[in-house]
Design a protein around this motif. Sequence first.
Motif, PDB file in Angstrom:
ATOM      1  N   LEU A 167     -72.263  -3.128  34.279  1.00  0.00           N
ATOM      2  CA  LEU A 167     -73.306  -2.177  34.690  1.00  0.00           C
ATOM      3  C   LEU A 167     -73.093  -0.883  33.926  1.00  0.00           C
ATOM      4  CD1 LEU A 167     -73.342  -2.630  38.593  1.00  0.00           C
ATOM      5  CD2 LEU A 167     -75.189  -3.264  37.025  1.00  0.00           C
ATOM      6  N   SER A 168     -74.189  -0.142  33.747  1.00  0.00           N
ATOM      7  CA  SER A 168     -74.053   1.109  32.997  1.00  0.00           C
ATOM      8  C   SER A 168     -73.746   2.263  33.960  1.00  0.00           C
ATOM      9  CB  SER A 168     -75.338   1.401  32.233  1.00  0.00           C
ATOM     10  OG  SER A 168     -76.328   1.765  33.170  1.00  0.00           O
ATOM     11  N   GLN A 169     -73.050   3.254  33.430  1.00  0.00           N
ATOM     12  CA  GLN A 169     -72.692   4.473  34.157  1.00  0.00           C
ATOM     13  C   GLN A 169     -73.939   5.121  34.776  1.00  0.00           C
ATOM     14  OE1 GLN A 169     -69.347   5.336  33.205  1.00  0.00           O
ATOM     15  NE2 GLN A 169     -69.188   7.021  34.657  1.00  0.00           N
ATOM     16  N   GLY A 170     -75.082   4.930  34.110  1.00  0.00           N
ATOM     17  CA  GLY A 170     -76.322   5.595  34.500  1.00  0.00           C
ATOM     18  C   GLY A 170     -76.745   5.314  35.937  1.00  0.00           C
ATOM     19  N   ILE A 171     -76.407   4.157  36.454  1.00  0.00           N
ATOM     20  CA  ILE A 171     -76.882   3.821  37.803  1.00  0.00           C
ATOM     21  C   ILE A 171     -76.160   4.643  38.885  1.00  0.00           C
ATOM     22  CG2 ILE A 171     -77.675   1.456  37.341  1.00  0.00           C
ATOM     23  CD1 ILE A 171     -74.820   0.969  38.928  1.00  0.00           C
ATOM     24  N   LEU A 172     -75.084   5.347  38.489  1.00  0.00           N
ATOM     25  CA  LEU A 172     -74.368   6.145  39.487  1.00  0.00           C
ATOM     26  C   LEU A 172     -75.261   7.245  40.078  1.00  0.00           C
ATOM     27  CD1 LEU A 172     -70.779   6.440  37.940  1.00  0.00           C
ATOM     28  CD2 LEU A 172     -71.512   5.089  39.920  1.00  0.00           C
ATOM     29  N   ALA A 173     -76.193   7.755  39.264  1.00  0.00           N
ATOM     30  CA  ALA A 173     -77.110   8.787  39.768  1.00  0.00           C
ATOM     31  C   ALA A 173     -77.976   8.197  40.886  1.00  0.00           C
ATOM     32  CB  ALA A 173     -77.978   9.303  38.635  1.00  0.00           C
ATOM     33  N   ASN A 174     -78.438   6.960  40.693  1.00  0.00           N
ATOM     34  CA  ASN A 174     -79.245   6.293  41.735  1.00  0.00           C
ATOM     35  C   ASN A 174     -78.393   6.054  42.980  1.00  0.00           C
ATOM     36  OD1 ASN A 174     -80.003   5.100  38.876  1.00  0.00           O
ATOM     37  ND2 ASN A 174     -81.869   5.216  40.085  1.00  0.00           N
ATOM     38  N   TRP A 175     -77.169   5.598  42.749  1.00  0.00           N
ATOM     39  CA  TRP A 175     -76.262   5.321  43.865  1.00  0.00           C
ATOM     40  C   TRP A 175     -76.021   6.599  44.665  1.00  0.00           C
ATOM     41  CZ3 TRP A 175     -74.496   3.045  47.739  1.00  0.00           C
ATOM     42  CH2 TRP A 175     -73.185   3.089  48.187  1.00  0.00           C
ATOM     43  N   LYS A 176     -75.824   7.735  43.984  1.00  0.00           N
ATOM     44  CA  LYS A 176     -75.601   9.009  44.706  1.00  0.00           C
ATOM     45  C   LYS A 176     -76.816   9.352  45.559  1.00  0.00           C
ATOM     46  CE  LYS A 176     -72.065  11.270  42.052  1.00  0.00           C
ATOM     47  NZ  LYS A 176     -71.970  11.523  40.626  1.00  0.00           N
ATOM     48  N   ARG A 177     -78.014   9.107  45.033  1.00  0.00           N
ATOM     49  CA  ARG A 177     -79.224   9.398  45.834  1.00  0.00           C
ATOM     50  C   ARG A 177     -79.292   8.476  47.048  1.00  0.00           C
ATOM     51  NH1 ARG A 177     -81.416  10.812  40.785  1.00  0.00           N
ATOM     52  NH2 ARG A 177     -82.167   8.733  40.285  1.00  0.00           N
ATOM     53  N   LEU A 178     -78.909   7.217  46.848  1.00  0.00           N
ATOM     54  CA  LEU A 178     -78.912   6.277  47.987  1.00  0.00           C
ATOM     55  C   LEU A 178     -77.889   6.722  49.050  1.00  0.00           C
ATOM     56  CD1 LEU A 178     -78.810   2.382  47.616  1.00  0.00           C
ATOM     57  CD2 LEU A 178     -78.244   3.588  49.680  1.00  0.00           C
ATOM     58  N   ILE A 179     -76.709   7.157  48.596  1.00  0.00           N
ATOM     59  CA  ILE A 179     -75.679   7.597  49.557  1.00  0.00           C
ATOM     60  C   ILE A 179     -76.240   8.691  50.469  1.00  0.00           C
ATOM     61  CG2 ILE A 179     -73.463   8.826  49.795  1.00  0.00           C
ATOM     62  CD1 ILE A 179     -72.513   7.428  47.250  1.00  0.00           C
ATOM     63  N   HIS A 180     -76.989   9.617  49.891  1.00  0.00           N
ATOM     64  CA  HIS A 180     -77.529  10.712  50.702  1.00  0.00           C
ATOM     65  C   HIS A 180     -78.547  10.224  51.717  1.00  0.00           C
ATOM     66  CE1 HIS A 180     -75.858  13.449  47.504  1.00  0.00           C
ATOM     67  NE2 HIS A 180     -75.315  13.823  48.637  1.00  0.00           N
ATOM     68  N   ARG A 181     -79.094   9.044  51.496  1.00  0.00           N
ATOM     69  CA  ARG A 181     -80.101   8.525  52.438  1.00  0.00           C
ATOM     70  C   ARG A 181     -79.524   7.517  53.443  1.00  0.00           C
ATOM     71  NH1 ARG A 181     -85.234   6.370  49.883  1.00  0.00           N
ATOM     72  NH2 ARG A 181     -85.544   5.999  52.100  1.00  0.00           N
ATOM     73  N   LEU A 182     -78.233   7.173  53.274  1.00  0.00           N
ATOM     74  CA  LEU A 182     -77.666   6.099  54.109  1.00  0.00           C
ATOM     75  C   LEU A 182     -77.793   6.365  55.607  1.00  0.00           C
ATOM     76  CD1 LEU A 182     -74.337   4.690  52.584  1.00  0.00           C
ATOM     77  CD2 LEU A 182     -76.500   3.504  52.956  1.00  0.00           C
ATOM     78  N   ASP A 183     -77.562   7.637  56.014  1.00  0.00           N
ATOM     79  CA  ASP A 183     -77.628   7.942  57.447  1.00  0.00           C
ATOM     80  C   ASP A 183     -79.021   7.662  58.011  1.00  0.00           C
ATOM     81  OD1 ASP A 183     -75.001   8.595  57.519  1.00  0.00           O
ATOM     82  OD2 ASP A 183     -75.314  10.769  57.464  1.00  0.00           O
ATOM     83  N   ASP A 184     -80.044   7.817  57.165  1.00  0.00           N
ATOM     84  CA  ASP A 184     -81.414   7.526  57.630  1.00  0.00           C
ATOM     85  C   ASP A 184     -81.718   6.030  57.574  1.00  0.00           C
ATOM     86  OD1 ASP A 184     -81.817  10.233  57.850  1.00  0.00           O
ATOM     87  OD2 ASP A 184     -82.535  10.390  55.768  1.00  0.00           O
ATOM     88  N   LEU A 185     -81.068   5.336  56.616  1.00  0.00           N
ATOM     89  CA  LEU A 185     -81.415   3.929  56.389  1.00  0.00           C
ATOM     90  C   LEU A 185     -80.737   2.983  57.383  1.00  0.00           C
ATOM     91  CD1 LEU A 185     -81.169   3.818  52.478  1.00  0.00           C
ATOM     92  CD2 LEU A 185     -83.244   3.518  53.838  1.00  0.00           C
ATOM     93  N   LEU A 186     -79.463   3.266  57.735  1.00  0.00           N
ATOM     94  CA  LEU A 186     -78.703   2.300  58.537  1.00  0.00           C
ATOM     95  C   LEU A 186     -78.472   2.824  59.950  1.00  0.00           C
ATOM     96  CD1 LEU A 186     -75.965   1.193  55.930  1.00  0.00           C
ATOM     97  CD2 LEU A 186     -78.278   0.293  56.261  1.00  0.00           C
TER      98      LEU A 186
END
Length: 288
Positions: A167-186
Amino acid sequence: MIPKSIREALEDQFNIDITLENSVSGGSINQAHKLETNQGTFFLKWNQSAPDNFFEAEAKGLELLKSADSGPRIPSVIAWQKPVAETPGFLLLEFIHEGAGNSSDSFHFGEKLATLHSTRSEKFGLTYDNYIGSLPQQNKPYDDWNTFFVEKRINPQLKMAIDSGKLSQGILANWKRLIHRLDDLLPPAKPCLVHGDLWGGNYLFDENGNAVLIDPAVYYGHPEMDLAFSKMFGGFSNSFYDGYESVNPLPKNFSERVPVYNMYPLLVHVNLFSGHYTSQFEQFIRTF
Ligand code: ADP
């Protein structure tokens, strides 16, 4: 053929004399045989190149699941051994005579999994690390699910995939955005004993229609992890989910959370097999 060294270890250390052996197919990692012995019929699996504590971790996982009150049937652990010199590590289990489960058996399986999930702990994780398939699984305990999920489930697999160029390093930015939404998602949950690798190949029905769990990657986790995992490759009927929800109804919109939980098994598959699992993962993470 069972290696001579395992045959001798069974005889010398466990007084088990093999009278008949037949290979069993279906495993993804280890070699497996059905054994007839002077002490009964057993299931043996071994692996020439497994890490030292591989079968110990599996044996401990099976025993932990078995200790849960009224959960699904778990094969008894008869013996296990770390690799020693020429002898590969092995695990000897009670042999499960397979039958064909019907829809009512699936319903009971769901009920029993929900009961297993009512086995609780104070923290998410486990007191020891184990394996998911052939990959290491870290279980250091955490107080909250989302931090455990990020730190001990997704981050180690992401690092492995990026370090090996899958996987490319680039997806870490997406992962960081997902982390910030985890409390709302789960939705929040208490730490529940989970099987941890609940795909369709890791259960079977015995001759009485009881579901039997095999090959676990146990820890105390979010109960929805097992259910999401069960959806990854199919193999579980609607009756199974009906049975589960008759005991433990899921908060609404579970299906929307499935791909979030399944980032973990998907990343495991990226690390083990790459191929289309990689594009599937990238496609999902890029939506964040
Ligand atoms: P692996 O660790 O290589 O993935 P599994 O534990 O999944 O191997 O076992 C391989 C196959 O052997 C399973 O798909 C199942 O059909 C069968 N099996 C596993 N455990 C038992 C058992 N205790 N008794 C009978 N058959 C078993």
